[in-house]
Design an enzyme around this catalytic site. Sequence first.
Site, PDB file in Angstrom:
ATOM      1  N   LEU A 127       0.843  -1.199   0.000  1.00  0.00           N
ATOM      2  CA  LEU A 127       0.000   0.000   0.000  1.00  0.00           C
ATOM      3  C   LEU A 127       0.877   1.247   0.000  1.00  0.00           C
ATOM      4  O   LEU A 127       1.718   1.428   0.870  1.00  0.00           O
ATOM      5  CB  LEU A 127      -0.923   0.005   1.218  1.00  0.00           C
ATOM      6  CG  LEU A 127      -2.017   1.086   1.223  1.00  0.00           C
ATOM      7  CD1 LEU A 127      -3.250   0.579   1.945  1.00  0.00           C
ATOM      8  CD2 LEU A 127      -1.537   2.375   1.896  1.00  0.00           C
ATOM      9  N   HIS A 231       8.591   1.488  10.625  1.00  0.00           N
ATOM     10  CA  HIS A 231       9.200   2.722  10.141  1.00  0.00           C
ATOM     11  C   HIS A 231       8.283   3.889  10.525  1.00  0.00           C
ATOM     12  O   HIS A 231       7.057   3.746  10.526  1.00  0.00           O
ATOM     13  CB  HIS A 231       9.359   2.641   8.623  1.00  0.00           C
ATOM     14  CG  HIS A 231      10.178   3.739   8.024  1.00  0.00           C
ATOM     15  ND1 HIS A 231       9.658   4.986   7.762  1.00  0.00           N
ATOM     16  CD2 HIS A 231      11.482   3.774   7.638  1.00  0.00           C
ATOM     17  CE1 HIS A 231      10.597   5.744   7.231  1.00  0.00           C
ATOM     18  NE2 HIS A 231      11.717   5.046   7.154  1.00  0.00           N
TER      19      HIS A 231
END
Length: 338
Positions: A127, A231
Amino acid sequence: MTFRVRPAHGEDFAAIYEMAKLTGGGFTNLPPDRATLVAKLARSEQSFNRETDEQEGDMYMFVLEDPVEKVVRGTCQVFGQVGVVQPFYSYHLSTLTQASPELGKTFRNQRLSLTTDLEGSSEVGGLFLHPAQRAGGWGGLLARSRYLFMKLHRQRFGDRTLAELRGVMDETGAAPFWDALAGKFFGMSFPEADEFNAVHGTKFIADLMPRSPIYVALLTDEARSVIGQPHPTGRAALRMLEEEGFTYDRYVDIFDGGPTVTAPTDRIRTVRESNEETIAEIGAGGRTKMLVAKGRLKDFRACLASVKRLPKKGICIDEKAAELLEVEVGDTIVAVGR
């Protein structure tokens, strides 16, 4: 602009490639490699064209598009079953308790064990939303449309669904988890290994990775601190996954140590709460905002709609949504609250 989600096709290559170059690395399902992306689009088209409905190693790629302006501003993927062609490896973080009566001490040591526990699961991934479109709820539309596709094609997917999130790395693409562990055995940097994995798959992991458990205490402080951490740019994605019912069960990516989250497919919120609805009227819609979808395989479409319920008749959706879905009065759609 008004966007919808639809299956990707060959003409979307240029837009997908440009988005791949914006990911910043570590995005295995969307590498900035032309040949790999062409192969992904071909695999996706083959999956959409498959006629039988049993679960297989399919990969479905979707795009977020404005059909009027002819622009693509996002993409995502769904995998029917992982571990079909090559093993699907993860590290599982466990704790081994050991006691010494002589010392009067108890030690609890965390270990990382190489595993293929998650094989057979379906996967959502790949995505990416273009930076220019990261407002207005389009990320939610893109992410949740995958679950409506799974709801409409339930037999093609497994009982469990997973999502891997990119782990922590610095501005140069270096990943502390990789540098402290796998990098010792592969003789390449994290960006090199990540690119190789995206193009060639994971067989090289089985060839070179140690099979014995790794004691976390032997890793650097920096590596230990990022195990199971996404992240910074993936924190919003993790929140969306958690809102859908995905949980972290101590599985982490073998490259960057990022978290892998899982959920029973039928318990994913959008799958569980979506319902079939009959379009009784197309007009101004109503005040209720819903995510709606229609269509089998390559005819799948999803968008946001203004909806009004008509007792004993069905629902009324706004004209723009009907146009984006390519539906008429009397058609059946699936809908879920925004």
